[in-house]
Design an enzyme around this catalytic site. Structure first.
Site, PDB file in Angstrom:
ATOM      1  N   ALA A  47      -9.818  26.962  55.213  1.00 13.36           N
ATOM      2  CA  ALA A  47      -8.346  27.515  55.277  1.00 13.36           C
ATOM      3  C   ALA A  47      -8.242  28.226  56.735  1.00 13.36           C
ATOM      4  O   ALA A  47      -7.293  27.703  57.510  1.00 13.36           O
ATOM      5  CB  ALA A  47      -8.188  28.645  54.176  1.00 13.36           C
ATOM      6  N   GLY A  48      -9.109  29.139  57.136  1.00 10.42           N
ATOM      7  CA  GLY A  48      -9.021  29.712  58.625  1.00 10.42           C
ATOM      8  C   GLY A  48      -9.129  28.778  59.557  1.00 10.42           C
ATOM      9  O   GLY A  48      -8.206  28.681  60.535  1.00 10.42           O
ATOM     10  N   ARG A 333     -14.771  23.886  33.592  1.00 14.30           N
ATOM     11  CA  ARG A 333     -15.814  24.735  33.675  1.00 14.30           C
ATOM     12  C   ARG A 333     -16.122  25.995  32.934  1.00 14.30           C
ATOM     13  O   ARG A 333     -17.095  26.174  32.578  1.00 14.30           O
ATOM     14  CB  ARG A 333     -15.865  25.064  35.268  1.00 14.30           C
ATOM     15  CG  ARG A 333     -15.785  23.817  36.383  1.00 14.30           C
ATOM     16  CD  ARG A 333     -15.525  24.360  37.540  1.00 14.30           C
ATOM     17  NE  ARG A 333     -15.803  23.135  38.600  1.00 14.30           N
ATOM     18  CZ  ARG A 333     -15.757  23.226  40.006  1.00 14.30           C
ATOM     19  NH1 ARG A 333     -15.461  24.300  40.306  1.00 14.30           N
ATOM     20  NH2 ARG A 333     -16.060  22.295  40.665  1.00 14.30           N
ATOM     21  N   HIS A 404     -19.521  31.270  41.405  1.00 12.64           N
ATOM     22  CA  HIS A 404     -19.379  30.183  41.987  1.00 12.64           C
ATOM     23  C   HIS A 404     -18.051  30.548  42.959  1.00 12.64           C
ATOM     24  O   HIS A 404     -17.954  29.939  44.063  1.00 12.64           O
ATOM     25  CB  HIS A 404     -19.231  28.868  41.228  1.00 12.64           C
ATOM     26  CG  HIS A 404     -18.816  27.724  42.017  1.00 12.64           C
ATOM     27  ND1 HIS A 404     -19.423  26.967  43.111  1.00 12.64           N
ATOM     28  CD2 HIS A 404     -17.566  26.768  41.772  1.00 12.64           C
ATOM     29  CE1 HIS A 404     -18.865  26.094  43.540  1.00 12.64           C
ATOM     30  NE2 HIS A 404     -17.893  25.811  42.861  1.00 12.64           N
TER      31      HIS A 404
END
Lengths: 640, 249, 265
Positions: A47-48, A333, A404
């Site tokens: 993202a950054g 998950r 996670h």
């Protein structure tokens, strides 16, 4: 106590047209004026890094910060499995709407429709962009891109680069970022940690940072701030996150007034290597793709100590196949993780500490041959063997769930801007797209979507509205924040007690994992809410930090981060306690069916819980953003 | 098991530094090498001694942050394994282990075993990219790429930028690192238009950073945790030669 | 300004010249190495003619001498290439030492061959031997007997006898064999390096290339050593019938310095 109203700023109009319409409605910054604006980007992951590169390409001045020694090391790099995109290259019926629907449903109907739809829309651009950057995605012999089905999806929409998709995508973003650094459009600050957010007249206009080499604390001013600082999974101490992952940037922004949304939505990944002893510092994830060919089982008998190979077929419980016949081993998950916990709680766990279940490849090896399995998972098998000294071609792997990913994060509106004007939050650090549970291969998608294709548009709207302000770091607000950061650092160093930050972190993680981990209940959460402040109090009394302030000091870095986890853990438990329902990664034992399935309470909890900081040690104040579902019908998530 | 550690301690970039001896007691064979160091550091911190500083982050062998030279070998004795993935079962009770920082002029020591590898970033900034801006990319399937080319590119792209190649090279050369990136892009159609310029710019920056020359020792290949082969160096040499010939003609 | 100017890496300000680039130096090293290697191979083929008899070898020597000015052109170009090879080698080594100023306390080598690690030392020794070798067999200043050798039947300088006299001394033979051994380790890494530096390797042929380099080095070693070994073991002997008197002419009247051509050994 405050008058915050949460306006999601979701555009009106039909779902499929919202983003287009919004892009037209937003204000633009004239190309010639872009260079008058400075954007501060904290974090250099998917993202950054993507945001910093894209904003610089557009002409903004960008300052990018990361605590690692290079932007290429951000933890996005560790994602193995892949990235989803609604390309429908496989002609198997995928579409933007299907990806949108799967993500909403996977998130247990706790995410914002418009955000998720936009995510599905731009997913297709991400793949195009990455290929153009030279990301070596897996290909078929004809030269076209290969896809696989991943993490419970019934279409093959996952693009991958061996088991290193995150690495390759990050290196793509890093290459774009490097190019902009080379051109002088981005000033990069590696080994620099954000310690505080600076508000000027209520707008986020800068940050206070510590140079991790010299220890110097200084300020940087800009016209807007974007945090891409990742998740808070290390609140559990043991997690698959990198050792440096922390909540500090997000939490300090929270203390400055940014609301923290849905912290209780944490994802526990089902296929990690179990804990091997007290010395353990982190857990290693084995790609979920292993579940495509591996079968999960536990012994039927409690306390069955026989080696796996000596347990006959009829004494094995392939519990996922039994409980979820249509999804089987590919169940989402949260469900897979919880089922493993149930088996272990039932005394049927395997391995030294009884916290593990088998992931067995013997059937797949018999059916497909060892070579094909090696081709598909060779590197993962090697990794498993390096860590455990067991050969998974011969004996089944042992796996256990581990923290996670965190779906919760700073609250943002449709423009990815928090309730603090100018403060934008992207990637895992925000709460926006995954609801209560994230689907496999969607984290990379969201990080890059935010960085490449959403923030560069939406930040312009904010900048154009407020205009370039050319704020100086000489202002009192910066001096005050710097002073506070220095005082905090000195305080950490001056306690001179007897325990290291690491040992406090370990203890905190144990409390949170036991009481606010895969399954939660009121009693446990209340206990945790009592224990955490006690531990925090002890932390501030008995901490020992070696070394000095003005130097590279890893003990000090760690202490600062643990201090924030100490406060944040309480917020996490508080959110978990207040949410009296089970949804996605948040499973409250009080709210389940007789068969142990999660029970949501849509009447009461179809909202985003956004918490406002009210002071150290004080209970945070809840603000609610009601979630409206206009395009999907709330349904019980069933993978049977 | 009990281990004697000889560790390079250096307060900061200006300190001359020296080896110090520590003991690690009751080390579990199942713990990782870095967890063993965590234990030692916990002890040191209790005694008020500044812990041994070492770079580490993901601890699963992919971020490239860890940078220890263990018994003279970057990342230690196990092939194709980063220091963070090395486990103590590779050693035996009573062993003496030498821990040193990556040594190269281009990687100055910042503290103890932590070195400054920003030279790698600057090489990447000089040309380790394909010049595309966000947006406007053609459909991902518009240019088919033969699987073999994509696989070759991926082999080279697996580099984690840890710098072990430089540390292992008796000349402190960065050719494997730079060659890997040049090779990745040289194998892909997207990378073609800039490939000559890329090779020249990256090599120029590499030289500027003070890395040594390649003597074709192949030590880099032997210690590379991602098993990048020295053929990437040959590929870069070819690209560089081609670029030189092209620009002079 | 729709966006920042798109800059390709080519426009990066730091474009170094070929020779100052590390790869440039390596390429020059490789090219000069190829020239040196061709000389070494030619030299060996020349030497081996000793096994074809005195006349043949001496005639070969004479044929080189007869090139006259051409021979000097060849000699000088060879020397220039050797000089370039040495210059680059020293420069690279100096830079390499600078690039790794601090050594490891625990020194370990995983893969690098001894030959690859000793290039500068094998090279230096070869250079020293080269000088001695020229003085010995080409300038013939180290052994007075060489200048007094009678001409052979064809009236050519008797290189054949010179070599045998030269190698009858076991020390001479041993030094020669050791030097040639070093030359061949130098070459075994040199050949592989040459291909690598010129970018002519690929994963599929790398192993073959290593084998090829070792094979060439071994052949050269055997070829060069055959001569002194032949002399020491008595397989090569001085001619039984000394040349007739009318051909007896002091070698001193020949031009004393005759690099390479007269000294094929």
């Amino acid at each position: 106590m405050s008058s915050i109203t949460l306006d999601s700023k979701v555009p009106s109009g039909p779902l499929a047209e919202k983003w287009d319409k919004h892009r037209f409605d937003m204000k633009l910054v004239n190309p010639a004026n872009k260079r008058k604006y400075t954007v501060i980007v904290v974090g250099s992951g998917l993202a950054g890094g993507a945001a910093a590169a894209s904003l610089a390409e557009l002409g903004y001045n960008v300052k990018c910060f990361c605590f690692q020694d290079s932007p290429r090391r951000a933890h996005s790099i560790a994602a193995q499995g892949g990235i989803n995109a609604a390309k429908n290259y496989q002609n198997d019926g995928d579409s933007v709407f299907r990806l949108f629907y799967d993500t909403i449903k996977g998130g247990d109907f706790r995410s914002r429709e418009a955000n998720v739809y936009r995510l599905a829309q731009v997913s297709v651009n991400i793949i195009d962009q990455c290929v153009a950057q030279g990301v070596p995605f897996a290909r078929e012999y004809g030269g076209l891109l290969d896809n696989r089905s991943f993490g419970g999806a019934q279409v093959s929409r996952t693009f991958y680069a061996r088991g290193q998709t995150g690495q390759q995508l990050l290196l793509g973003a890093y290459s774009a970022l490097s190019r902009q650094i080379g051109l002088g459009n981005v000033e990069m600050y590696p080994r620099t940690e954000m310690l505080d957010l600076v508000l000027i007249d209520g707008h986020a206009k800068g940050i206070v940072v510590r140079d991790l080499i010299t220890g110097e604390i200084s300020s940087h001013a800009g016209d807007a701030v974007a945090l891409g600082t990742g998740g808070y999974g290390r609140v559990f101490y043991l997690s698959t996150n990198a050792m440096g992952c922390n909540v500090t940037a997000a939490y300090r922004a929270h203390k400055r007034g940014a609301l923290f949304a849905n912290p209780c939505y944490t994802q526990i990944h089902p296929t990690c290597i179990p804990v091997a002893g007290e010395h353990q510092s982190k857990l290693t994830l084995m790609s979920e793709s292993l579940r495509n060919d591996g079968r999960v089982w536990a012994p039927k008998k409690k306390g069955d100590n026989r080696p796996a190979n000596q347990i006959p077929e009829d004494e094995r419980d392939y519990y996922l196949e039994r409980k979820y016949p249509s999804f089987g081993n590919l169940a989402p998950r949260d469900i897979s993780s919880r089922s493993a916990k149930e088996a272990c709680d039932d005394g049927r766990g395997v391995g030294e500490f009884g916290r593990g279940v088998y992931l067995d490849f013997s059937d797949a090896i018999n059916r497909l041959g060892k070579n094909l399995i090696k081709e598909r998972y060779g590197n993962l098998f090697d990794m498993y063997e390096r860590i455990t000294a067991e050969n998974p071609y011969e004996v089944p792997m042992r796996i256990y769930p581990a923290s996670h990913y965190t779906m919760g994060g700073l609250w943002v509106d449709y423009n990815l801007m928090s309730n603090l004007p100018g403060l934008h939050v992207i990637g895992e650090a925000n709460f926006s797209d995954h609801g209560a549970n994230r689907l496999g291969a969607s984290a990379l998608m969201q990080g890059l979507a935010d960085g490449y294709f959403v923030l560069p548009y939406t930040i312009a709207d904010y900048l154009a509205r407020v205009g370039a302000q050319n704020i100086s770091t000489d202002r009192q607000e910066f001096k005050d924040a710097e002073q506070q950061a220095r005082e905090k650092t000195q305080k950490l160093l001056s306690i001179n007690g007897s325990r290291t930050a690491e040992s406090f972190h370990r203890e905190l993680g144990h409390i949170v994992w036991e009481n606010c981990g895969m399954a939660r209940n009121e009693t446990g959460l209340k206990k945790a809410l009592q224990m955490i402040p006690e531990l925090r109090e002890q932390f501030w009394r008995d901490l020992k930090v070696a070394g000095v302030e003005n130097s590279l000091n890893q003990s000090l870095e760690s202490a600062g981060r643990v201090a924030d986890f100490m406060e944040f853990a309480e917020l996490l438990c508080q959110d978990a306690l207040h949410r009296e329902e089970s949804c996605g990664g948040h499973f409250r034992e009080e709210y389940q069916t007789d068969e142990g399935e999660a029970v949501r309470n849509d009447d009461k909890f179809t909202y985003v819980a956004a918490w406002e900081h009210t002071g150290y040690g004080k209970t945070a104040e809840l603000h609610k953003e009601k979630l409206e579902f206009e395009n999907v019908k709330l349904a019980t998530r069933s993978y049977k | 098991m009990n281990i004697t550690l000889h560790v390079w301690r250096q307060k900061d970039a200006n300190d001359p530094g020296a080896m110090e001896v520590y003991t690690a007691k009751d080390v579990s064979a199942d713990s990782s090498f870095l967890e063993m160091l965590d234990m030692v550091n916990e002890d040191l911190a209790q005694k008020g001694i500044d812990p041994i500083h070492f770079d580490h982050d993901c601890r699963e062998g992919i971020c490239g942050m860890c940078s220890l030279v263990i018994n003279g070998v970057p990342h230690g004795p196990q092939a194709a394994t980063t220091a963070c993935q090395l486990h103590m079962r590779s050693f035996k009770d009573g062993d003496a282990i030498y821990i040193e920082p990556f040594r190269a002029r281009a990687f100055p020591v910042l503290k103890d075993t932590i070195v400054d590898r920003t030279a790698f970033d600057r090489i990447m900034q000089a040309g380790g990219f394909i010049s595309v801006n966000t947006g406007g990319a053609p459909d991902a399937n518009a240019i088919p790429i033969p699987k073999t080319a994509a696989d070759k590119a991926m082999d080279a792209a697996a580099c984690i930028g840890c710098g072990a190649c430089v540390a292992a090279c008796k000349n402190g050369s960065a050719m494997l690192f730079v060659g890997a990136k040049v090779t990745q892009f040289a194998n892909l159609p997207q990378g073609q238009s800039e490939k000559a310029a890329r090779a020249k710019a990256m090599v120029a920056q590499m030289d500027l950073e003070g890395f040594g020359n390649c003597s074709n020792y192949s030590e880099c290949e032997a210690v590379c945790p991602k098993e990048i082969k020295v053929e990437v160096i040959a590929r870069m040499n070819r690209e560089f030669l081609g670029a030189t010939v092209k620009s002079s003609s | 300004m729709s966006s920042t100017p798109t800059t390709s890496p080519a426009q990066s300000p730091s474009s170094a010249t070929f020779i100052s680039a590390s790869i440039g130096k390596k390429v020059l090293m490789a090219f000069s190495g190829i020239v040196a290697l061709s000389f070494v191979v030619g030299h060996m083929l020349g030497n081996l003619q000793i096994f074809l008899g005195q006349e043949r070898l001496n005639a070969y020597g004479e044929s080189l001498q007869s090139l006259g000015a051409g021979l000097w052109v060849i000699r000088i170009s060879l020397l220039l290439f050797f000089a370039l090879h040495i210059w680059m080698g020293v420069k690279l080594k100096a830079e390499n030492l600078k690039a790794r100023p601090v050594r490891y306390k625990f020194n370990e080598t995983v893969k690098a061959s001894i030959s690859s690690r000793t290039m500068i030392w094998s090279g230096t020794t070869i250079l020293a031997f080269f000088v001695y070798h020229i003085l010995h067999f080409t300038a013939r200043t180290t052994d007075p007997r060489f200048l007094q050798l009678p001409l052979d039947m064809a009236g050519n300088y008797d290189i054949y006898s010179m070599i045998i006299l030269g190698f009858e001394n076991p020390v001479n033979a041993a030094v020669y064999i050791i030097a040639v051994g070093l030359l061949c380790t130098h070459i075994s890494h040199g050949i592989y390096s040459m291909f690598q530096s010129l970018g002519l390797t690929s994963p599929s042929c790398n192993k073959t290339l290593h084998r090829f380099a070792h094979a060439v080095a071994l052949i050269l070693f055997l070829g060069f050593s055959a001569v002194p070994v032949g002399v020491i073991t008595g397989a090569l002997k001085l001619p039984k019938n000394p040349p007739s008197n009318n051909h007896l002419q002091s070698a001193q009247s020949l031009e004393p310095i005759s690099i390479e051509s007269g000294g094929e050994s």
